[in-house]
Design an enzyme around this catalytic site. Structure first.
Site, PDB file in Angstrom:
ATOM      1  N   CYS A 160       0.848  -1.188   0.000  1.00 14.95           N
ATOM      2  CA  CYS A 160       0.000   0.000   0.000  1.00 14.95           C
ATOM      3  C   CYS A 160       0.892   1.250   0.000  1.00 14.95           C
ATOM      4  CB  CYS A 160      -0.911   0.002   1.231  1.00 14.95           C
ATOM      5  SG  CYS A 160      -2.068   1.395   1.247  1.00 14.95           S
ATOM      6  N   HIS A 186      -2.191  -3.945   5.005  1.00 16.20           N
ATOM      7  CA  HIS A 186      -1.993  -3.552   6.412  1.00 16.20           C
ATOM      8  C   HIS A 186      -3.333  -3.253   7.056  1.00 16.20           C
ATOM      9  CE1 HIS A 186      -2.656   0.878   5.873  1.00 16.20           C
ATOM     10  NE2 HIS A 186      -2.414   0.544   4.625  1.00 16.20           N
ATOM     11  N   CYS A 188      -6.177   0.018   6.856  1.00 12.47           N
ATOM     12  CA  CYS A 188      -5.944   0.573   5.511  1.00 12.47           C
ATOM     13  C   CYS A 188      -7.088   1.513   5.101  1.00 12.47           C
ATOM     14  CB  CYS A 188      -5.812  -0.560   4.493  1.00 12.47           C
ATOM     15  SG  CYS A 188      -5.438   0.043   2.828  1.00 12.47           S
TER      16      CYS A 188
HETATM   17 CO    CO Z   1      -3.457   1.239   2.999  1.00 15.17          CO
END
Ligand code: CO
Length: 211
Positions: free
Chosen positions: A43, A99, A102
């Protein structure tokens, strides 16, 4: 008072100097070639730096990051990175690392309009729809979010397996292995969710016979 970005340039100077002090050949060694074993798809979130959380050094990890660590089969950016990593760098492992907490996944669970970003997170809404029963089975909102974050990572692992790039490499060199991980912002620890290798089942609908 220096502008905030100037601090970054100053840090860079100190880092380069410190690195050479510790290892005089560091830059000479790295300047000519990179041979990373890992492709990281993570991410864009600033709190999940691929190299820091894995203790890897420059040259060890090839990185692609986007909102909510997505593998979208029409994303030219992702596909170019994937093809380069798999066919040219011949990475041994691809890691999709999501994660907890998020924001991208959270946005996908809401009914809020994010304009252009809607088009990106539509793909996460589709993951929710595919796994609605499992997710809605969780009674707490936060557990539902965690579940979707985990399932989203696992879907992206499968999306990689659906590409001709990965399937060709599996046929030719029985690699790379694909790993689904999730990182916790609360304790900095990574949890392994799933692994896919050339031996694992892939729905024949997505298999190419003539690679
Ligand atoms: Co994220």
């Amino acid at each position: 008072m220096k502008a905030s970005y100037e601090k970054l340039l100053q840090n860079n100077k100190s880092w380069a100097a410190e690195t050479v002090k510790q290892d005089p050949d560091f830059f000479k060694r790295l300047a000519s070639v990179q041979t990373p074993d890992f492709l990281w798809i993570g991410c864009s979130d600033s709190r999940v730096p691929a190299d820091r959380v894995t203790g890897t050094q420059p040259g060890e990890i090839f990185v692609h990051r986007n909102i909510a660590n997505m593998v979208i089969h029409t994303d030219m950016n992702l596909l170019a990175v994937l093809e380069y990593a798999v066919d040219h760098l011949k990475v041994k492992h691809i890691i999709v690392c999501g994660h907890y907490g998020c924001g991208g996944v959270k946005a996908a669970m809401s009914r809020h309009n994010f304009d252009l970003i809607n088009k990106w997170i539509r793909n996460i809404k589709d993951v929710y729809r595919m796994h609605r029963d499992t997710i809605d089975h969780q009674t707490k909102a936060n557990d539902r979010l965690d579940k979707l974050i985990e399932l989203n990572v696992q879907e992206q692992v499968m999306n990689l397996a659906k590409t001709s790039i990965v399937q060709r490499a599996w046929k030719k060199r029985k690699a790379p292995e694909i790993h689904g991980w999730v990182y916790s912002l609360e304790d900095g620890l990574i949890k392994e969710l799933s692994t896919m290798t050339h031996e694992d089942y892939l729905d024949p609908l997505y298999e190419f016979d003539d690679l």
